[in-house]
Design a protein around this motif. Structure first.
Motif, PDB file in Angstrom:
ATOM      1  N   ARG A  23       0.835  -1.204   0.000  1.00  0.00           N
ATOM      2  CA  ARG A  23       0.000   0.000   0.000  1.00  0.00           C
ATOM      3  C   ARG A  23       0.872   1.257   0.000  1.00  0.00           C
ATOM      4  O   ARG A  23       0.625   2.195  -0.750  1.00  0.00           O
ATOM      5  CB  ARG A  23      -0.927   0.005   1.201  1.00  0.00           C
ATOM      6  N   GLY A  24       1.883   1.265   0.857  1.00  0.00           N
ATOM      7  CA  GLY A  24       2.792   2.414   0.915  1.00  0.00           C
ATOM      8  C   GLY A  24       3.544   2.611  -0.382  1.00  0.00           C
ATOM      9  O   GLY A  24       3.736   3.746  -0.846  1.00  0.00           O
ATOM     10  N   LEU A  25       3.959   1.526  -0.996  1.00  0.00           N
ATOM     11  CA  LEU A  25       4.669   1.603  -2.273  1.00  0.00           C
ATOM     12  C   LEU A  25       3.761   2.182  -3.361  1.00  0.00           C
ATOM     13  O   LEU A  25       4.165   3.072  -4.120  1.00  0.00           O
ATOM     14  CB  LEU A  25       5.156   0.213  -2.677  1.00  0.00           C
ATOM     15  N   ALA A  26       2.530   1.693  -3.428  1.00  0.00           N
ATOM     16  CA  ALA A  26       1.582   2.210  -4.428  1.00  0.00           C
ATOM     17  C   ALA A  26       1.324   3.698  -4.199  1.00  0.00           C
ATOM     18  O   ALA A  26       1.311   4.492  -5.149  1.00  0.00           O
ATOM     19  CB  ALA A  26       0.275   1.421  -4.376  1.00  0.00           C
ATOM     20  N   GLY A  31       0.736   7.271  -6.404  1.00  0.00           N
ATOM     21  CA  GLY A  31      -0.242   8.207  -5.868  1.00  0.00           C
ATOM     22  C   GLY A  31      -1.648   7.641  -5.817  1.00  0.00           C
ATOM     23  O   GLY A  31      -2.606   8.371  -5.619  1.00  0.00           O
ATOM     24  N   THR A  32      -1.772   6.355  -5.997  1.00  0.00           N
ATOM     25  CA  THR A  32      -3.072   5.684  -5.953  1.00  0.00           C
ATOM     26  C   THR A  32      -2.862   4.243  -5.501  1.00  0.00           C
ATOM     27  O   THR A  32      -1.772   3.697  -5.650  1.00  0.00           O
ATOM     28  CB  THR A  32      -3.762   5.701  -7.332  1.00  0.00           C
ATOM     29  N   ARG A  33      -3.911   3.655  -4.972  1.00  0.00           N
ATOM     30  CA  ARG A  33      -3.836   2.250  -4.566  1.00  0.00           C
ATOM     31  C   ARG A  33      -4.499   1.328  -5.583  1.00  0.00           C
ATOM     32  O   ARG A  33      -4.569   0.131  -5.361  1.00  0.00           O
ATOM     33  CB  ARG A  33      -4.469   2.067  -3.186  1.00  0.00           C
ATOM     34  N   VAL A  34      -4.984   1.901  -6.679  1.00  0.00           N
ATOM     35  CA  VAL A  34      -5.549   1.087  -7.751  1.00  0.00           C
ATOM     36  C   VAL A  34      -4.503   1.009  -8.856  1.00  0.00           C
ATOM     37  O   VAL A  34      -4.109   2.027  -9.431  1.00  0.00           O
ATOM     38  CB  VAL A  34      -6.870   1.662  -8.283  1.00  0.00           C
ATOM     39  N   VAL A  35      -4.055  -0.196  -9.130  1.00  0.00           N
ATOM     40  CA  VAL A  35      -2.988  -0.418 -10.106  1.00  0.00           C
ATOM     41  C   VAL A  35      -3.537  -1.266 -11.246  1.00  0.00           C
ATOM     42  O   VAL A  35      -4.146  -2.315 -11.009  1.00  0.00           O
ATOM     43  CB  VAL A  35      -1.792  -1.139  -9.439  1.00  0.00           C
ATOM     44  N   ARG A  36      -3.326  -0.812 -12.464  1.00  0.00           N
ATOM     45  CA  ARG A  36      -3.751  -1.584 -13.639  1.00  0.00           C
ATOM     46  C   ARG A  36      -2.563  -2.414 -14.100  1.00  0.00           C
ATOM     47  O   ARG A  36      -1.482  -1.902 -14.356  1.00  0.00           O
ATOM     48  CB  ARG A  36      -4.216  -0.651 -14.744  1.00  0.00           C
ATOM     49  N   GLN A  38      -1.770  -5.850 -16.708  1.00  0.00           N
ATOM     50  CA  GLN A  38      -2.229  -6.812 -17.704  1.00  0.00           C
ATOM     51  C   GLN A  38      -3.748  -6.733 -17.915  1.00  0.00           C
ATOM     52  O   GLN A  38      -4.444  -7.744 -17.964  1.00  0.00           O
ATOM     53  CB  GLN A  38      -1.793  -8.225 -17.332  1.00  0.00           C
ATOM     54  N   GLY A  39      -4.236  -5.496 -18.016  1.00  0.00           N
ATOM     55  CA  GLY A  39      -5.640  -5.289 -18.324  1.00  0.00           C
ATOM     56  C   GLY A  39      -6.595  -5.421 -17.151  1.00  0.00           C
ATOM     57  O   GLY A  39      -7.807  -5.307 -17.330  1.00  0.00           O
ATOM     58  N   ARG A  40      -6.077  -5.654 -15.964  1.00  0.00           N
ATOM     59  CA  ARG A  40      -6.941  -5.787 -14.782  1.00  0.00           C
ATOM     60  C   ARG A  40      -6.559  -4.751 -13.740  1.00  0.00           C
ATOM     61  O   ARG A  40      -5.384  -4.466 -13.543  1.00  0.00           O
ATOM     62  CB  ARG A  40      -6.775  -7.181 -14.145  1.00  0.00           C
ATOM     63  N   ASP A  41      -7.575  -4.224 -13.055  1.00  0.00           N
ATOM     64  CA  ASP A  41      -7.327  -3.324 -11.934  1.00  0.00           C
ATOM     65  C   ASP A  41      -7.166  -4.130 -10.664  1.00  0.00           C
ATOM     66  O   ASP A  41      -7.933  -5.054 -10.395  1.00  0.00           O
ATOM     67  CB  ASP A  41      -8.496  -2.341 -11.768  1.00  0.00           C
ATOM     68  N   HIS A  42      -6.146  -3.754  -9.894  1.00  0.00           N
ATOM     69  CA  HIS A  42      -5.891  -4.381  -8.597  1.00  0.00           C
ATOM     70  C   HIS A  42      -5.952  -3.281  -7.546  1.00  0.00           C
ATOM     71  O   HIS A  42      -5.187  -2.318  -7.611  1.00  0.00           O
ATOM     72  CB  HIS A  42      -4.522  -5.070  -8.582  1.00  0.00           C
ATOM     73  N   ASP A  43      -6.852  -3.429  -6.597  1.00  0.00           N
ATOM     74  CA  ASP A  43      -7.068  -2.408  -5.578  1.00  0.00           C
ATOM     75  C   ASP A  43      -6.313  -2.784  -4.308  1.00  0.00           C
ATOM     76  O   ASP A  43      -6.725  -3.670  -3.565  1.00  0.00           O
ATOM     77  CB  ASP A  43      -8.563  -2.269  -5.293  1.00  0.00           C
ATOM     78  N   PHE A  44      -5.212  -2.095  -4.070  1.00  0.00           N
ATOM     79  CA  PHE A  44      -4.395  -2.384  -2.895  1.00  0.00           C
ATOM     80  C   PHE A  44      -5.006  -1.838  -1.611  1.00  0.00           C
ATOM     81  O   PHE A  44      -4.533  -2.135  -0.532  1.00  0.00           O
ATOM     82  CB  PHE A  44      -2.974  -1.839  -3.088  1.00  0.00           C
ATOM     83  N   ALA A  45      -6.063  -1.036  -1.727  1.00  0.00           N
ATOM     84  CA  ALA A  45      -6.744  -0.546  -0.525  1.00  0.00           C
ATOM     85  C   ALA A  45      -7.605  -1.643   0.090  1.00  0.00           C
ATOM     86  O   ALA A  45      -7.827  -1.657   1.295  1.00  0.00           O
ATOM     87  CB  ALA A  45      -7.600   0.670  -0.861  1.00  0.00           C
ATOM     88  N   ALA A  46      -8.081  -2.550  -0.733  1.00  0.00           N
ATOM     89  CA  ALA A  46      -8.920  -3.645  -0.241  1.00  0.00           C
ATOM     90  C   ALA A  46      -8.050  -4.672   0.490  1.00  0.00           C
ATOM     91  O   ALA A  46      -6.875  -4.841   0.157  1.00  0.00           O
ATOM     92  CB  ALA A  46      -9.631  -4.314  -1.416  1.00  0.00           C
ATOM     93  N   PRO A  47      -8.616  -5.374   1.465  1.00  0.00           N
ATOM     94  CA  PRO A  47      -7.835  -6.420   2.132  1.00  0.00           C
ATOM     95  C   PRO A  47      -7.385  -7.471   1.123  1.00  0.00           C
ATOM     96  O   PRO A  47      -8.136  -7.843   0.223  1.00  0.00           O
ATOM     97  CB  PRO A  47      -8.827  -7.029   3.127  1.00  0.00           C
ATOM     98  N   PHE A  48      -6.151  -7.914   1.272  1.00  0.00           N
ATOM     99  CA  PHE A  48      -5.614  -8.942   0.383  1.00  0.00           C
ATOM    100  C   PHE A  48      -6.274 -10.278   0.699  1.00  0.00           C
ATOM    101  O   PHE A  48      -6.613 -10.552   1.853  1.00  0.00           O
ATOM    102  CB  PHE A  48      -4.111  -9.098   0.584  1.00  0.00           C
TER     103      PHE A  48
END
Length: 107
Positions: A23-26, A31-36, A38-48
């Motif tokens: 989360r800190g790295l993102a 500047g966001t916790r949503v990382v795209r 390979q065509g998919r969004d990954h939300d690092f704010a959500a629990p893993f």
């Protein structure tokens, strides 16, 4: 790849730490916790998702008997049936990891 150790911590503590680090790295890099990726969004704010290799094996390996998850002979037969190489001296943990690599890691 990330490898780390923490005295007196178990795998749950390390999961918490890795989740916080990502989360800190993102935040710092993007500047966001949503990382795209390979065509998919990954939300690092959500629990893993937290799941054991044994659970993933049960979900992805047809013929795996839950009562024999730690039976090296059973695991060897499953690996042999899939043509996955393994060493005769490997224990159940290493055999589970080989089976995970072959059958579940891609998910």
């Amino acid at each position: 790849m990330l490898e780390l150790y923490q005295a007196y911590a178990d795998y749950r503590d390390l999961m918490d730490l890795v989740e916080t680090l990502f989360r800190g790295l993102a935040d710092a890099v993007l500047g966001t916790r949503v990382v795209r990726y390979q065509g998919r969004d990954h939300d690092f704010a959500a629990p893993f998702r937290r799941v054991t290799i044994e659970r993933l094996l049960l979900d992805h390996v047809p013929g795996l008997d839950p009562a024999r998850l730690r039976d090296a002979g059973h695991l060897r037969r499953l690996l042999d049936a899939r043509g996955v190489p393994h060493e005769p001296a490997q224990g159940a943990g290493a055999l589970q990891l080989a089976l995970f690599d072959a059958c579940a890691e891609h998910t």
